[in-house]
Design an enzyme around this catalytic site. Sequence first.
Site, PDB file in Angstrom:
ATOM      1  N   GLU A  16       6.945  21.041 -23.634  1.00  0.00           N
ATOM      2  CA  GLU A  16       6.946  21.040 -21.816  1.00  0.00           C
ATOM      3  C   GLU A  16       6.864  22.203 -20.830  1.00  0.00           C
ATOM      4  O   GLU A  16       6.097  22.890 -20.415  1.00  0.00           O
ATOM      5  CB  GLU A  16       6.348  19.359 -20.930  1.00  0.00           C
ATOM      6  N   LYS A  22       2.100  11.880 -10.377  1.00  0.00           N
ATOM      7  CA  LYS A  22       0.923  11.108 -10.570  1.00  0.00           C
ATOM      8  C   LYS A  22       1.668   9.580 -10.939  1.00  0.00           C
ATOM      9  O   LYS A  22       2.986  10.080 -11.951  1.00  0.00           O
ATOM     10  CB  LYS A  22       0.567  11.440 -12.055  1.00  0.00           C
ATOM     11  N   ARG A  29      -4.985  21.903 -11.495  1.00  0.00           N
ATOM     12  CA  ARG A  29      -3.873  21.352 -11.941  1.00  0.00           C
ATOM     13  C   ARG A  29      -4.435  20.772 -13.034  1.00  0.00           C
ATOM     14  O   ARG A  29      -3.529  20.330 -14.363  1.00  0.00           O
ATOM     15  CB  ARG A  29      -3.571  19.899 -11.178  1.00  0.00           C
ATOM     16  N   ARG A  47       0.401  -1.393   0.107  1.00  0.00           N
ATOM     17  CA  ARG A  47       0.432  -0.272   0.056  1.00  0.00           C
ATOM     18  C   ARG A  47       0.808   1.395  -0.355  1.00  0.00           C
ATOM     19  O   ARG A  47       0.368   2.050   0.242  1.00  0.00           O
ATOM     20  CB  ARG A  47      -0.586   0.024   1.321  1.00  0.00           C
ATOM     21  N   GLU A  69      -5.475  16.901  -8.920  1.00  0.00           N
ATOM     22  CA  GLU A  69      -6.191  17.422 -10.048  1.00  0.00           C
ATOM     23  C   GLU A  69      -7.369  17.996 -10.328  1.00  0.00           C
ATOM     24  O   GLU A  69      -8.863  17.537 -11.186  1.00  0.00           O
ATOM     25  CB  GLU A  69      -6.261  16.807 -10.654  1.00  0.00           C
ATOM     26  N   HIS A  72       5.318  12.710 -27.667  1.00  0.00           N
ATOM     27  CA  HIS A  72       4.391  13.162 -27.062  1.00  0.00           C
ATOM     28  C   HIS A  72       4.250  15.018 -26.875  1.00  0.00           C
ATOM     29  O   HIS A  72       3.041  15.439 -27.447  1.00  0.00           O
ATOM     30  CB  HIS A  72       4.580  13.247 -25.204  1.00  0.00           C
ATOM     31  N   HIS A 131      -3.929  14.662 -26.346  1.00  0.00           N
ATOM     32  CA  HIS A 131      -3.651  12.935 -26.636  1.00  0.00           C
ATOM     33  C   HIS A 131      -4.513  12.190 -27.966  1.00  0.00           C
ATOM     34  O   HIS A 131      -4.238  10.865 -28.409  1.00  0.00           O
ATOM     35  CB  HIS A 131      -4.603  13.302 -25.563  1.00  0.00           C
ATOM     36  N   ASN A 160      -2.400  20.860 -18.557  1.00  0.00           N
ATOM     37  CA  ASN A 160      -2.813  20.172 -19.715  1.00  0.00           C
ATOM     38  C   ASN A 160      -3.209  20.861 -21.016  1.00  0.00           C
ATOM     39  O   ASN A 160      -3.543  20.624 -21.728  1.00  0.00           O
ATOM     40  CB  ASN A 160      -4.287  19.050 -19.236  1.00  0.00           C
ATOM     41  N   LYS A 171       5.315  23.417 -12.009  1.00  0.00           N
ATOM     42  CA  LYS A 171       4.434  22.837 -12.206  1.00  0.00           C
ATOM     43  C   LYS A 171       4.155  21.767 -10.189  1.00  0.00           C
ATOM     44  O   LYS A 171       3.092  22.140  -9.548  1.00  0.00           O
ATOM     45  CB  LYS A 171       5.283  21.558 -12.091  1.00  0.00           C
ATOM     46  N   HIS A 186      -2.996  19.503 -24.401  1.00  0.00           N
ATOM     47  CA  HIS A 186      -2.827  18.273 -23.968  1.00  0.00           C
ATOM     48  C   HIS A 186      -4.619  17.558 -24.562  1.00  0.00           C
ATOM     49  O   HIS A 186      -4.136  15.971 -24.741  1.00  0.00           O
ATOM     50  CB  HIS A 186      -2.649  18.016 -22.856  1.00  0.00           C
TER      51      HIS A 186
END
Length: 399
Positions: free
Chosen positions: A215, A173, A271, A151, A267, A294, A282, A275, A257, A278
């Site tokens: 980015e 993430k 946050r 965990r 998020e 990317h 995507h 994106n 960031k 993005h």
Amino acid sequence: MSTPTDSGEPAGTPQASTPLSETQHSEPTTITVGEGTGTGGDELGYPVVVGNGLLSRLPDLLGTQAERVLIIHPRALRATGDVVREDLEKAGYTAMVAEIPDAEEGKHIQVAAFCWQVLGQNDFTRSDAVVSVGGGAVSDLAGFVAATWLRGVRVVHMPTTVLGMVDAAVGGKTGINTAEGKNLVGSFHQPAGVLADLDTLITLPRNELVSGLAEVIKCGFIADERILTLIEESPEAAQNPHSAQLRELIERSIRVKAEIVGEDAREADRREHLNYGHTLAHAIELAERYQWRHGAAVSVGMVFAAELAHSLGRLSEAEVDRHRAVLTSLGLPITYRDDRWNQLLEGIRRDKKNRGDVLRFVLLNGIGNPATVEIPDASMLYAAYQEIGEPVSGTTISL
Ligand code: GLY
């Protein structure tokens, strides 16, 4: 894994050891993510150290009780992984490596299961630690393994790409891919620390470095205009792994960031602004079966978002032009083939920011002022697509 599969790892990825020397060029910079206690796990308050020759700092981040360390690295960075393992063994740890397939091929449940097996067979306890060495795919997978073992155990990221340093390794993430899509399974699990060793960029293929700069430019548009000015003043220096400019760009992007994640780690709100560009990106990556980098897709996606914002009266024409100019100055693409709208719209509809049937985009109300905006009518998106569309015969993919 004993038989890693072929993958989309960038052509020209160095097989030799990526330098992790102890040559000091200048003092490292430490940027703190959030205001927590810095104890790792789900805590904020951890350091991102940027500099040269940072390997000797790793034990400081492993915690006082760690005895065993699993280093997870892609096949292409075997020699670098060995350097880290030898260093940790000299420092008295029981260190072992899990070599995983390169790039996105490493983000599979079977690869995570292989890592869990290594942890189990080596009696990893809650006080032991995982270290990732590699790009964004590796920190995503290693973070997921660390988040799920017992965990949650401590993880330290050692990103070796610009994209990893300014984005994937910072913010907690983690995730793996499934047959249904990228990053659909994962969790938030903040690292205990991040070591962004600039020496690792020296052998990074140029197109990989430039892709990561998309980015960086994103951070410039959403929060720190000085990033844009630095690139505009010298696009050459921005791409030079030895330059003070690239270091400043990386540090500024990490600060952007760190500040946003510190305020909204999960998020729920702000946050989402990370994106920017993005949503279309995507969709392009999906349409291209992940053969586009990317950053290249994010580059096109930012121009698309800028055109959309312009059509809504949120950005001036000059600000849209600035998107094109700064991205082009680094050789990033700003157009996409004009015959794929239906496919792209399908991808856009799957975006995690959408709520029910409502499409949501991160748009700018001027440089440095992002907002998440509901788009009531897909025809507005089509109009922006026409502004970035390129006849198929003329489409050039520069990255
Ligand atoms: N890559 C965007 C984020 O970490 O939120």
